[in-house]
Design an enzyme around this catalytic site. Sequence first.
Site, PDB file in Angstrom:
ATOM      1  N   LYS A   1       6.198 -19.772  25.078  1.00  0.00           N
ATOM      2  CA  LYS A   1       7.120 -18.632  25.058  1.00  0.00           C
ATOM      3  C   LYS A   1       7.692 -18.466  26.468  1.00  0.00           C
ATOM      4  O   LYS A   1       7.142 -18.983  27.441  1.00  0.00           O
ATOM      5  CB  LYS A   1       6.386 -17.365  24.625  1.00  0.00           C
ATOM      6  CG  LYS A   1       5.805 -17.476  23.206  1.00  0.00           C
ATOM      7  CD  LYS A   1       5.971 -16.202  22.424  1.00  0.00           C
ATOM      8  CE  LYS A   1       5.401 -16.310  21.016  1.00  0.00           C
ATOM      9  NZ  LYS A   1       6.381 -16.729  19.998  1.00  0.00           N
TER      10      LYS A   1
ATOM     11  N   ASP B   1       4.531 -23.749   5.995  1.00  0.00           N
ATOM     12  CA  ASP B   1       4.844 -23.966   7.400  1.00  0.00           C
ATOM     13  C   ASP B   1       6.358 -24.005   7.416  1.00  0.00           C
ATOM     14  O   ASP B   1       6.959 -24.988   6.964  1.00  0.00           O
ATOM     15  CB  ASP B   1       4.275 -25.288   7.921  1.00  0.00           C
ATOM     16  CG  ASP B   1       4.559 -25.456   9.410  1.00  0.00           C
ATOM     17  OD1 ASP B   1       5.699 -25.136   9.828  1.00  0.00           O
ATOM     18  OD2 ASP B   1       3.673 -25.879  10.160  1.00  0.00           O
ATOM     19  N   HIS B   2       6.975 -22.939   7.883  1.00  0.00           N
ATOM     20  CA  HIS B   2       8.421 -22.824   7.648  1.00  0.00           C
ATOM     21  C   HIS B   2       9.211 -23.923   8.361  1.00  0.00           C
ATOM     22  O   HIS B   2      10.355 -24.182   8.018  1.00  0.00           O
ATOM     23  CB  HIS B   2       8.936 -21.417   7.988  1.00  0.00           C
ATOM     24  CG  HIS B   2       9.079 -21.144   9.457  1.00  0.00           C
ATOM     25  ND1 HIS B   2       8.029 -20.775  10.247  1.00  0.00           N
ATOM     26  CD2 HIS B   2      10.160 -21.185  10.269  1.00  0.00           C
ATOM     27  CE1 HIS B   2       8.454 -20.609  11.483  1.00  0.00           C
ATOM     28  NE2 HIS B   2       9.750 -20.845  11.534  1.00  0.00           N
TER      29      HIS B   2
ATOM     30  N   GLU C   1      10.514 -21.588  23.250  1.00  0.00           N
ATOM     31  CA  GLU C   1      11.172 -20.325  22.900  1.00  0.00           C
ATOM     32  C   GLU C   1      11.493 -19.575  24.180  1.00  0.00           C
ATOM     33  O   GLU C   1      10.716 -19.636  25.138  1.00  0.00           O
ATOM     34  CB  GLU C   1      10.244 -19.465  22.050  1.00  0.00           C
ATOM     35  CG  GLU C   1       9.875 -20.087  20.737  1.00  0.00           C
ATOM     36  CD  GLU C   1       8.991 -19.148  19.942  1.00  0.00           C
ATOM     37  OE1 GLU C   1       9.523 -18.396  19.121  1.00  0.00           O
ATOM     38  OE2 GLU C   1       7.777 -19.156  20.163  1.00  0.00           O
TER      39      GLU C   1
ATOM     40  N   ARG D   1       0.825  -1.214   0.000  1.00  0.00           N
ATOM     41  CA  ARG D   1       0.000   0.000   0.000  1.00  0.00           C
ATOM     42  C   ARG D   1       0.853   1.257   0.000  1.00  0.00           C
ATOM     43  O   ARG D   1       0.464   2.274  -0.547  1.00  0.00           O
ATOM     44  CB  ARG D   1      -0.917  -0.004   1.225  1.00  0.00           C
ATOM     45  CG  ARG D   1      -2.075  -0.969   1.053  1.00  0.00           C
ATOM     46  CD  ARG D   1      -2.998  -0.916   2.229  1.00  0.00           C
ATOM     47  NE  ARG D   1      -2.425  -1.663   3.332  1.00  0.00           N
ATOM     48  CZ  ARG D   1      -3.088  -2.561   4.066  1.00  0.00           C
ATOM     49  NH1 ARG D   1      -4.360  -2.796   3.824  1.00  0.00           N
ATOM     50  NH2 ARG D   1      -2.522  -3.213   5.050  1.00  0.00           N
TER      51      ARG D   1
ATOM     52  N   HIS E   1       3.325 -25.971  13.390  1.00  0.00           N
ATOM     53  CA  HIS E   1       4.701 -26.473  13.462  1.00  0.00           C
ATOM     54  C   HIS E   1       4.815 -27.797  14.244  1.00  0.00           C
ATOM     55  O   HIS E   1       5.396 -28.772  13.778  1.00  0.00           O
ATOM     56  CB  HIS E   1       5.623 -25.445  14.128  1.00  0.00           C
ATOM     57  CG  HIS E   1       5.518 -24.072  13.535  1.00  0.00           C
ATOM     58  ND1 HIS E   1       5.353 -23.863  12.191  1.00  0.00           N
ATOM     59  CD2 HIS E   1       5.573 -22.833  14.094  1.00  0.00           C
ATOM     60  CE1 HIS E   1       5.309 -22.565  11.955  1.00  0.00           C
ATOM     61  NE2 HIS E   1       5.430 -21.911  13.090  1.00  0.00           N
TER      62      HIS E   1
HETATM   63  C1  BG6 Z   1       6.231 -18.442  13.980  1.00  0.00           C
HETATM   64  C2  BG6 Z   1       5.400 -17.969  15.145  1.00  0.00           C
HETATM   65  O1  BG6 Z   1       5.429 -19.175  13.087  1.00  0.00           O
HETATM   66  O2  BG6 Z   1       7.280 -19.275  14.441  1.00  0.00           O
HETATM   67  C3  BG6 Z   1       6.274 -17.244  16.160  1.00  0.00           C
HETATM   68  O3  BG6 Z   1       4.380 -17.095  14.691  1.00  0.00           O
HETATM   69  C4  BG6 Z   1       7.464 -18.087  16.538  1.00  0.00           C
HETATM   70  O4  BG6 Z   1       5.514 -16.882  17.301  1.00  0.00           O
HETATM   71  C5  BG6 Z   1       8.179 -18.619  15.313  1.00  0.00           C
HETATM   72  O5  BG6 Z   1       8.339 -17.279  17.313  1.00  0.00           O
HETATM   73  C6  BG6 Z   1       9.247 -19.621  15.686  1.00  0.00           C
HETATM   74  O6  BG6 Z   1       9.994 -19.960  14.557  1.00  0.00           O
HETATM   75  P1  BG6 Z   1      11.489 -20.469  14.687  1.00  0.00           P
HETATM   76  O7  BG6 Z   1      11.877 -20.824  13.292  1.00  0.00           O
HETATM   77  O8  BG6 Z   1      12.277 -19.328  15.248  1.00  0.00           O
HETATM   78  O9  BG6 Z   1      11.451 -21.630  15.606  1.00  0.00           O
END
Ligand code: BG6
Length: 512
Positions: free
Chosen positions: A362, A200-201, A239, A62, A263
């Site tokens: 977290k 989904d990374h 985390e 935008r 994840h």
């Molecule tokens: C993301 C979440 O998909 O994954 C975050 O939205 C999280 O909250 C993150 O911190 C964690 O990814 P990674 O690769 O750092 O374990």
Amino acid sequence: MADPEKHPFLQGLSKHRGAPPTVVVIFGASGDLTARKLIPAIYNLSCDNLLPADFHLVGYGRKAIADEEFRTMAASAIRDFSRRELDAEVWGRVAANTTYVAGGYDEKAGFDRLGAHIKDIEKGVGSEVQSLFYISTPPSVFGPIIQNLGASGLGGMYLGSPRHSKVIIEKPFGRDLDSARALNAELRSVFEEGQVYRIDHYLGKETVQDLLVQRFANAIFEPIWNRNYIDSVQITVAEDQGVGTRAGYYEQSGCLRDMIQNHTTQLLALTAMEPPGSFEAEALRDEKVKVLKAVEPIVLGAAADTARAQYAAGMTGGVSVPGYLQEKGIAPQSATETFAAIRLSINNWRWHGVPFYLRSGKRMPRRVSEIAIQFKCPPGTIFPRKDGFNLAPNTLSFQIQPDEGLGLILNAKVPGLETRTQPVKMSFRYATTFGSNTPEAYERLVLDAMIGDGTLFIRGDEAETSWKLYTPVLDYWRSMGREGMEEYPAGSWGPPGAERLIAARGHAWRQP
Ligand code: BG6
């Protein structure tokens, strides 16, 4: 600069995995994910000579941003977030083909301008190129973007069409079963399933792919990968960070949606699925869906399979940190969980009776993700658990991050003139074996989408199956408000409820 011929992760890759000429369009071009992950991923692919010869990057958003300004933003993103230093020559090649189109997400005229811009790029290239639309915006505009890609004719060009387009869609893919179904329907009104790449990374992480290799490229695991030998499975995605600056998003999400549904459940599916017939996308995803469908409904209420909690003030990394409810932007009576633990049972021949424990949170003591397979103890051991016989169950742990690798706990004889035992750990570490400059998840995922390999992406029915499992939990928690919400001090491994959940079946959480 990595030499593709020498870098251990890349040998043979560039020769076999060429992507066709491509325009990558990033929606949400001035956003956080673009700077932290997408631009660095594209830059590193370029360093490794994995981008196609005719590669173009178009930012769309935008904000009115000039091409030059977008290039400057991209260069500073590389400086700040890339695993490799900015190399002026490599970046120069990408930058020469980097442009920006300003437009609204619900403004068809903007998409028409984008279409005209892509046509101009094609004129320059001298042939048609595939368009890869990367939707990296807040979910509120997923719908308008998909609709406008359809309305402007940019999305539907697929089967039988001279031009191929694909769409990558970032998480969150819906917030419950109904919204995921609606989003799938919206996508399917414009795209074929084969054009859609749901991210989904975690699937792009090296260690997650290694899980498949370990399971299916080694003969020793499959015979014991079942309820006859495995006692329980623990999956931890912890985390140390708090909610940070993402309060607005997180309050609407919570740990179950943010980490468990996607994840952590992906890690479960890869651990528990049957061996696929091939390493093709559909074969693999069929097996994941099959095992997710075999997960029994999660028990709620008394004797629940769940625990949820929020972090309270505490210490992480030697620093005092506030509790979740004291964080900026969090409602004083928020009922959003920052920790969740779930016990799952899989009702199939392989896993009947083996509990799968999932936990994520977290502000835990450290950032660590692991899958731990705990095996049964030897029957009627000749080494009684006393008199110096310190025995532990054999445990195979996949260290997803950090300190990536694999560990196996075995019982060994302590050297000496009497027979005493002690658990020892055999380890394989990525960093020591392969060096530490591992590609980032997004590099693999962007490359795979360009090539058209959906193996490491979530299929539509898979997303729905996972939501189907967790939506009753979300509904139940919402109905309970803050009732049943526990606390855990920041810097601890979670609330007492998580301990009770696992102790109920005679287990205990590992200290990963
Ligand atoms: C993301 C979440 O998909 O994954 C975050 O939205 C999280 O909250 C993150 O911190 C964690 O990814 P990674 O690769 O750092 O374990």
